[in-house]
Write an enzyme that holds these catalytic residues in place. Structure first.
Site, PDB file in Angstrom:
ATOM      1  N   GLU A  94      16.759  36.862  56.926  1.00  0.00           N
ATOM      2  CA  GLU A  94      18.019  37.019  56.222  1.00  0.00           C
ATOM      3  C   GLU A  94      17.801  36.981  54.717  1.00  0.00           C
ATOM      4  O   GLU A  94      16.878  36.342  54.223  1.00  0.00           O
ATOM      5  CB  GLU A  94      18.987  35.901  56.625  1.00  0.00           C
ATOM      6  CG  GLU A  94      19.401  36.038  58.071  1.00  0.00           C
ATOM      7  CD  GLU A  94      20.299  34.907  58.552  1.00  0.00           C
ATOM      8  OE1 GLU A  94      21.176  35.191  59.364  1.00  0.00           O
ATOM      9  OE2 GLU A  94      20.125  33.757  58.116  1.00  0.00           O
ATOM     10  N   CYS A 107      18.982  36.121  46.919  1.00  0.00           N
ATOM     11  CA  CYS A 107      18.138  35.066  47.493  1.00  0.00           C
ATOM     12  C   CYS A 107      17.348  35.669  48.655  1.00  0.00           C
ATOM     13  O   CYS A 107      17.945  36.211  49.585  1.00  0.00           O
ATOM     14  CB  CYS A 107      19.025  33.921  47.976  1.00  0.00           C
ATOM     15  SG  CYS A 107      18.130  32.616  48.845  1.00  0.00           S
ATOM     16  N   CYS A 114       9.906  28.567  59.336  1.00  0.00           N
ATOM     17  CA  CYS A 114       9.183  27.741  58.377  1.00  0.00           C
ATOM     18  C   CYS A 114       8.469  26.628  59.130  1.00  0.00           C
ATOM     19  O   CYS A 114       9.002  26.071  60.087  1.00  0.00           O
ATOM     20  CB  CYS A 114      10.143  27.135  57.357  1.00  0.00           C
ATOM     21  SG  CYS A 114       9.301  26.169  56.079  1.00  0.00           S
ATOM     22  N   CYS A 118      11.668  20.406  57.697  1.00  0.00           N
ATOM     23  CA  CYS A 118      12.637  19.498  57.064  1.00  0.00           C
ATOM     24  C   CYS A 118      13.826  19.344  58.017  1.00  0.00           C
ATOM     25  O   CYS A 118      14.340  20.333  58.540  1.00  0.00           O
ATOM     26  CB  CYS A 118      13.080  20.043  55.712  1.00  0.00           C
ATOM     27  SG  CYS A 118      11.665  20.358  54.638  1.00  0.00           S
ATOM     28  N   CYS A 121      17.296  21.357  57.718  1.00  0.00           N
ATOM     29  CA  CYS A 121      17.244  22.781  57.375  1.00  0.00           C
ATOM     30  C   CYS A 121      17.164  23.640  58.631  1.00  0.00           C
ATOM     31  O   CYS A 121      16.285  23.437  59.474  1.00  0.00           O
ATOM     32  CB  CYS A 121      16.035  23.035  56.478  1.00  0.00           C
ATOM     33  SG  CYS A 121      15.710  24.773  56.188  1.00  0.00           S
ATOM     34  N   GLY A 164      11.834  30.113  54.770  1.00  0.00           N
ATOM     35  CA  GLY A 164      10.397  29.944  54.584  1.00  0.00           C
ATOM     36  C   GLY A 164      10.008  29.172  53.350  1.00  0.00           C
ATOM     37  O   GLY A 164      10.819  28.927  52.457  1.00  0.00           O
ATOM     38  N   HIS A 221      14.798  15.654  47.213  1.00  0.00           N
ATOM     39  CA  HIS A 221      15.684  15.062  48.239  1.00  0.00           C
ATOM     40  C   HIS A 221      15.610  13.553  48.407  1.00  0.00           C
ATOM     41  O   HIS A 221      16.504  12.963  49.013  1.00  0.00           O
ATOM     42  CB  HIS A 221      15.481  15.695  49.618  1.00  0.00           C
ATOM     43  CG  HIS A 221      15.561  17.184  49.624  1.00  0.00           C
ATOM     44  ND1 HIS A 221      16.629  17.869  49.100  1.00  0.00           N
ATOM     45  CD2 HIS A 221      14.692  18.122  50.080  1.00  0.00           C
ATOM     46  CE1 HIS A 221      16.415  19.169  49.252  1.00  0.00           C
ATOM     47  NE2 HIS A 221      15.258  19.353  49.825  1.00  0.00           N
ATOM     48  N   CYS A 338      22.491  27.222  51.340  1.00  0.00           N
ATOM     49  CA  CYS A 338      21.130  26.692  51.340  1.00  0.00           C
ATOM     50  C   CYS A 338      20.823  26.044  52.676  1.00  0.00           C
ATOM     51  O   CYS A 338      21.597  25.225  53.165  1.00  0.00           O
ATOM     52  CB  CYS A 338      20.975  25.604  50.289  1.00  0.00           C
ATOM     53  SG  CYS A 338      21.151  26.198  48.636  1.00  0.00           S
TER      54      CYS A 338
HETATM   55  N1  SAH Z   1      11.176  26.199  51.358  1.00  0.00           N
HETATM   56  C1  SAH Z   1      11.658  26.146  50.029  1.00  0.00           C
HETATM   57  C2  SAH Z   1      12.690  27.196  49.732  1.00  0.00           C
HETATM   58  C3  SAH Z   1      13.742  27.448  50.782  1.00  0.00           C
HETATM   59  S1  SAH Z   1      14.923  26.175  51.071  1.00  0.00           S
HETATM   60  C4  SAH Z   1      12.200  24.782  49.712  1.00  0.00           C
HETATM   61  O1  SAH Z   1      12.401  24.000  50.620  1.00  0.00           O
HETATM   62  O2  SAH Z   1      12.357  24.498  48.537  1.00  0.00           O
HETATM   63  C5  SAH Z   1      15.985  26.327  49.642  1.00  0.00           C
HETATM   64  C6  SAH Z   1      16.706  25.043  49.253  1.00  0.00           C
HETATM   65  O3  SAH Z   1      17.717  24.703  50.193  1.00  0.00           O
HETATM   66  C7  SAH Z   1      15.789  23.843  49.177  1.00  0.00           C
HETATM   67  O4  SAH Z   1      16.070  23.056  48.061  1.00  0.00           O
HETATM   68  C8  SAH Z   1      16.137  23.128  50.452  1.00  0.00           C
HETATM   69  O5  SAH Z   1      15.736  21.830  50.417  1.00  0.00           O
HETATM   70  C9  SAH Z   1      17.621  23.320  50.520  1.00  0.00           C
HETATM   71  N2  SAH Z   1      18.205  23.048  51.810  1.00  0.00           N
HETATM   72  C10 SAH Z   1      17.634  23.139  53.024  1.00  0.00           C
HETATM   73  N3  SAH Z   1      18.507  22.831  53.992  1.00  0.00           N
HETATM   74  C11 SAH Z   1      19.667  22.515  53.383  1.00  0.00           C
HETATM   75  C12 SAH Z   1      20.965  22.143  53.849  1.00  0.00           C
HETATM   76  N4  SAH Z   1      21.216  22.027  55.135  1.00  0.00           N
HETATM   77  N5  SAH Z   1      21.932  21.925  52.935  1.00  0.00           N
HETATM   78  C13 SAH Z   1      21.681  22.074  51.619  1.00  0.00           C
HETATM   79  N6  SAH Z   1      20.484  22.438  51.118  1.00  0.00           N
HETATM   80  C14 SAH Z   1      19.485  22.658  51.990  1.00  0.00           C
HETATM   81 FE1  SF4 Z   2      11.094  25.104  55.065  1.00  0.00          FE
HETATM   82 FE2  SF4 Z   2      12.377  24.757  52.743  1.00  0.00          FE
HETATM   83 FE3  SF4 Z   2      13.681  24.564  55.081  1.00  0.00          FE
HETATM   84 FE4  SF4 Z   2      11.949  22.671  54.388  1.00  0.00          FE
HETATM   85  S1  SF4 Z   2      13.869  23.174  53.342  1.00  0.00           S
HETATM   86  S2  SF4 Z   2      12.086  23.634  56.409  1.00  0.00           S
HETATM   87  S3  SF4 Z   2      10.387  23.866  53.347  1.00  0.00           S
HETATM   88  S4  SF4 Z   2      12.723  26.386  54.254  1.00  0.00           S
END
Ligand code: SAH
Ligand code: SF4
Length: 345
Positions: A94, A107, A114, A118, A121, A164, A221, A338
């Site tokens: 996406e 974006c 990934c 996390c 996510c 990713g 975080h 995000c």
């Molecule tokens: N993998 C990279 C980039 C993609 S995630 C990273 O983790 O930085 C992009 C952003 O969205 C990151 O800051 C991530 O921590 C945040 N993110 C992930 N899941 C989220 C959620 N459920 N709510 C808000 N932000 C989130």
């Molecule tokens: Fe991957 Fe970024 Fe999501 Fe963590 S927050 S699982 S590094 S995409």
């Protein structure tokens, strides 16, 4: 017919060699590069400065659209549009366009899924399927560039924050940036690009050496190892006493301001104890903290922090002279926020 190669996989050098192999003079490479990256053409027959027989050869061997659009969605307020692309092997990714005042931010994704896991996510919840190729990364951008050009608009910012972990697919991501940045083609300024990483320390160090003006965001975080490891498993491998020094090194090396991202989860990492640890951790560093109220995902029970708690976290940082903003939530109704990208149908 044999499989056509995707134009956007090629560097300008690759393209030059490719055309040489077809017995073409070198200036053709530049012409083709500009047709693809400046005029955003996807059909060789429209490339009027290319001779007919070469147009035909190119049509037979090269494709300018290797991503297939499977679905699109637009948020109720119209500000956010999400596109689901199928890759040539049918994997799905996406990408998102966000309009905010005069900004048009795209974006993009760098991997299918990934590996970082996390907990909050959606992409992490699906695991890693594979890396994207440079061309697959570039083409997401080209898609939106064409889309906006139809409205006489231009993309103003590019964030590499989709599905990713870009630093887990480092080479492909760097090549994609290089192609998009090329002054003779797409010419997208590096200063308008931001790459977000979960904190893969050796790659932060390598990135600091690239000297390319691309902005860096680090997803923090949590400000204590215990909590961060619970939310972001890669913290066990690259704990805070390695991550923060690598961030300092980056700032020193590049003289650029770094962004820390912090998804606020109610009663998990939104307390003033964490804010206090954060201040201690990053005080004096040329940085900026971006607070993102958690977006909901299926695999995680945590809730977004309330408005009041976001504000008190924000005010605490500000009081301690840490520049801090609260990120607007955009596209949550179409799961384009995000951490919500996971290609559910
Ligand atoms: N993998 C990279 C980039 C993609 S995630 C990273 O983790 O930085 C992009 C952003 O969205 C990151 O800051 C991530 O921590 C945040 N993110 C992930 N899941 C989220 C959620 N459920 N709510 C808000 N932000 C989130
Ligand atoms: Fe991957 Fe970024 Fe999501 Fe963590 S927050 S699982 S590094 S995409």
């Amino acid at each position: 017919m044999t499989k056509r190669i995707s134009f956007y996989e090629l560097t300008l050098q690759d393209l030059t060699e490719f055309l040489q192999d077809l017995g073409q003079p070198t200036f053709r490479a530049r012409q083709l590069w500009q047709n693809a990256y400046k005029r955003l053409l996807d059909n060789p027959e429209e490339m009027t400065d290319i001779p007919r027989d070469l147009q035909r050869r190119i049509s037979e061997t090269v494709t300018f659209t290797s991503l297939e659009i499977r679905a699109t969605a637009r948020s109720d307020d119209g500000s956010t549009e999400k596109v689901l692309f199928a890759l040539p092997d049918d994997q799905l990714i996406e990408a998102v366009l966000m309009r905010y005042q005069r900004r048009k931010t795209v974006c993009i994704s760098t991997q299918v899924g990934c590996a970082m896991g996390c907990v909050f996510c959606a992409t992490g919840q699906m695991g890693l399927e594979r890396n994207l190729t440079p061309g697959e990364i570039v083409e997401q951008v080209i898609y939106f560039a064409r889309y906006l050009a139809n409205e006489n608009q231009r993309m103003t910012n590019l964030v590499i924050m989709g599905m990713g972990e870009p630093f887990h697919n480092y080479q492909a991501t760097m090549q994609a940036i290089k192609n998009l940045n090329d002054p003779t083609g797409f010419k997208f300024g590096a200063r308008r690009i931001t790459i977000s990483t979960i904190g893969i320390v050796p790659m932060i160090k390598q990135f600091a050496q690239e000297n390319n003006q691309v902005n860096l965001a680090v997803s923090l975080h949590a400000a204590t190892d215990e909590l961060r490891s619970a939310l972001v498993p890669i913290n066990r491998r690259y704990p805070l006493d390695e991550l923060i020094p690598s961030c300092k090194e980056y700032v020193q090396q590049t003289s650029r301001r770094l962004t820390f991202e912090w998804a606020l989860v109610h009663d998990v990492n939104d307390g003033l104890d964490q804010a206090q640890s954060l201040v201690k951790l990053i005080q004096g560093l040329n940085c900026h903290v971006n607070l993102i109220p958690l977006n909901p995902t299926q695999g995680y029970a945590g809730r977004a922090t309330s408005r009041e708690r976001v504000k008190s976290f924000h005010d605490f940082l500000t009081k301690h002279k840490i520049p801090c903003t609260i990120r607007m939530r955009q596209g949550v109704d179409i799961h384009a926020g995000c951490g919500q990208l996971a290609t559910e149908k």
